[in-house]
Write a protein that holds these residues in place. Sequence first.
Motif, mmCIF file in Angstrom:
data_model
loop_
_atom_site.group_PDB
_atom_site.id
_atom_site.type_symbol
_atom_site.label_atom_id
_atom_site.label_comp_id
_atom_site.label_asym_id
_atom_site.label_seq_id
_atom_site.Cartn_x
_atom_site.Cartn_y
_atom_site.Cartn_z
ATOM 1 N N TYR A 51 0.816 -1.204 0.000
ATOM 2 C CA TYR A 51 0.000 0.000 0.000
ATOM 3 C C TYR A 51 0.857 1.266 0.000
ATOM 4 C CZ TYR A 51 -3.092 -3.641 1.793
ATOM 5 O OH TYR A 51 -3.777 -4.811 1.961
ATOM 6 N N CYS A 52 2.159 1.096 -0.005
ATOM 7 C CA CYS A 52 3.082 2.221 0.067
ATOM 8 C C CYS A 52 4.417 1.773 -0.505
ATOM 9 C CB CYS A 52 3.269 2.667 1.523
ATOM 10 S SG CYS A 52 3.937 1.348 2.569
ATOM 11 N N PRO A 53 5.308 2.697 -0.854
ATOM 12 C CA PRO A 53 6.641 2.291 -1.299
ATOM 13 C C PRO A 53 7.451 1.760 -0.115
ATOM 14 C CG PRO A 53 6.479 4.677 -1.172
ATOM 15 C CD PRO A 53 5.108 4.155 -0.935
ATOM 16 N N ASN A 54 8.169 0.669 -0.345
ATOM 17 C CA ASN A 54 9.042 0.105 0.676
ATOM 18 C C ASN A 54 10.491 0.452 0.358
ATOM 19 O OD1 ASN A 54 7.332 -1.563 2.547
ATOM 20 N ND2 ASN A 54 6.708 -2.474 0.598
ATOM 21 N N GLY A 55 11.254 0.756 1.393
ATOM 22 C CA GLY A 55 12.649 1.115 1.215
ATOM 23 C C GLY A 55 12.888 2.573 1.549
ATOM 24 N N LEU A 56 13.781 3.197 0.810
ATOM 25 C CA LEU A 56 14.148 4.594 1.079
ATOM 26 C C LEU A 56 13.038 5.515 0.578
ATOM 27 C CD1 LEU A 56 16.401 6.446 2.166
ATOM 28 C CD2 LEU A 56 17.296 6.538 -0.182
ATOM 29 N N GLN A 57 12.373 6.199 1.493
ATOM 30 C CA GLN A 57 11.288 7.105 1.133
ATOM 31 C C GLN A 57 11.735 8.569 1.091
ATOM 32 O OE1 GLN A 57 7.947 6.333 3.782
ATOM 33 N NE2 GLN A 57 7.275 4.623 2.508
ATOM 34 N N ASP A 96 18.429 16.708 7.580
ATOM 35 C CA ASP A 96 19.174 15.863 6.639
ATOM 36 C C ASP A 96 19.113 14.392 7.057
ATOM 37 O OD1 ASP A 96 20.495 15.568 4.271
ATOM 38 O OD2 ASP A 96 22.472 16.105 5.042
ATOM 39 N N MET A 97 17.936 13.944 7.523
ATOM 40 C CA MET A 97 17.739 12.559 7.954
ATOM 41 C C MET A 97 17.045 11.765 6.855
ATOM 42 S SD MET A 97 16.504 12.949 11.946
ATOM 43 C CE MET A 97 14.941 13.743 11.487
ATOM 44 N N SER A 98 17.458 10.559 6.644
ATOM 45 C CA SER A 98 16.782 9.658 5.710
ATOM 46 C C SER A 98 15.623 8.965 6.419
ATOM 47 C CB SER A 98 17.749 8.604 5.183
ATOM 48 O OG SER A 98 18.795 9.185 4.444
ATOM 49 N N LEU A 99 14.614 8.593 5.637
ATOM 50 C CA LEU A 99 13.502 7.793 6.149
ATOM 51 C C LEU A 99 13.475 6.476 5.399
ATOM 52 C CD1 LEU A 99 10.998 7.547 7.980
ATOM 53 C CD2 LEU A 99 9.646 8.437 6.063
ATOM 54 N N LEU A 100 13.629 5.385 6.133
ATOM 55 C CA LEU A 100 13.628 4.040 5.571
ATOM 56 C C LEU A 100 12.439 3.298 6.168
ATOM 57 C CD1 LEU A 100 15.301 2.121 3.754
ATOM 58 C CD2 LEU A 100 16.589 1.458 5.791
ATOM 59 N N ALA A 101 11.506 2.847 5.319
ATOM 60 C CA ALA A 101 10.247 2.283 5.797
ATOM 61 C C ALA A 101 9.944 0.958 5.106
ATOM 62 C CB ALA A 101 9.103 3.270 5.552
ATOM 63 N N TYR A 102 9.480 -0.002 5.898
ATOM 64 C CA TYR A 102 9.087 -1.312 5.360
ATOM 65 C C TYR A 102 7.779 -1.732 6.015
ATOM 66 C CZ TYR A 102 13.826 -1.470 3.572
ATOM 67 O OH TYR A 102 14.986 -1.171 2.915
#
Length: 253
Positions: free
Chosen positions: A24-30, A92-98
């Motif tokens: 339902y959403c992109p997985n990985g680096l958002q 400058d933070m990355s968001l990684l979501a699974y």
Amino acid sequence: MPVDLQQLVTYTDNLLQAGRFADYCPNGLQVQGRPQVVRVVSGVTACQPLLDAAAELGADLVLVHHGFFWRGEAQPVVGMKRRRLGALLQHDMSLLAYHLPLDAHPELGNNARLGALLGIRDQQPLDQDSREAVGNIGSLPAPLEAAALVAQLEALTGRAALHIGDPALSVQRIAWCTGAAQSWIGAAVAAGADLFLTGEASEQTVHIAREEGIQFIAAGHHATERYGVQALGEHLAARFGLEHRFVDIDNPV
């Protein structure tokens, strides 16, 4: 030692087999942040309090189960969405979501970890025919009164659970799926489970449980999904020599 962001993302994508899920959403680096990662902050949902806490802790990367860009949501970057993205970009933070990949992983996933913490053995996919199976079924070492299992679960999660069924009856064959998986109760019945455990309940779930003769527990969406992201964060920290901290932003649902 710092690790390259893309190296970390590629490793995690492959570990969780993110590409095989129609989610339902992109997985990985958002959201992309600084190119080197030393400090990871994990949490269940990329809400504003988690992002603010991550910034205060000096995180390079925020690792979550519930990220951004859900199917069907409004696309304009305004209001709450702007504030959340702004916090990531400002610091400058990355968001990684699974999402589903983290539910389903046989060792680090939400279901695998919750089952292990409850002492459920011989974990198998609840739907053997689905390549995206996220629910599990297994057995307790010995029959246990339903009330005792509820008490064990409440001690683990730190919150009251909704239990439908006779607390004095024994259960052993357990089906479960963390989060909002109440619609899987039919699969649990078909698989011969004594009890089905998930995070949420719908009005019809109560009737299905009563009429099909299966015990049912709703233990909280957030509460049942704390464990996979923690396990993944700890795994990445050990694999790459990173700093990792889990921040629990409580949610009663």
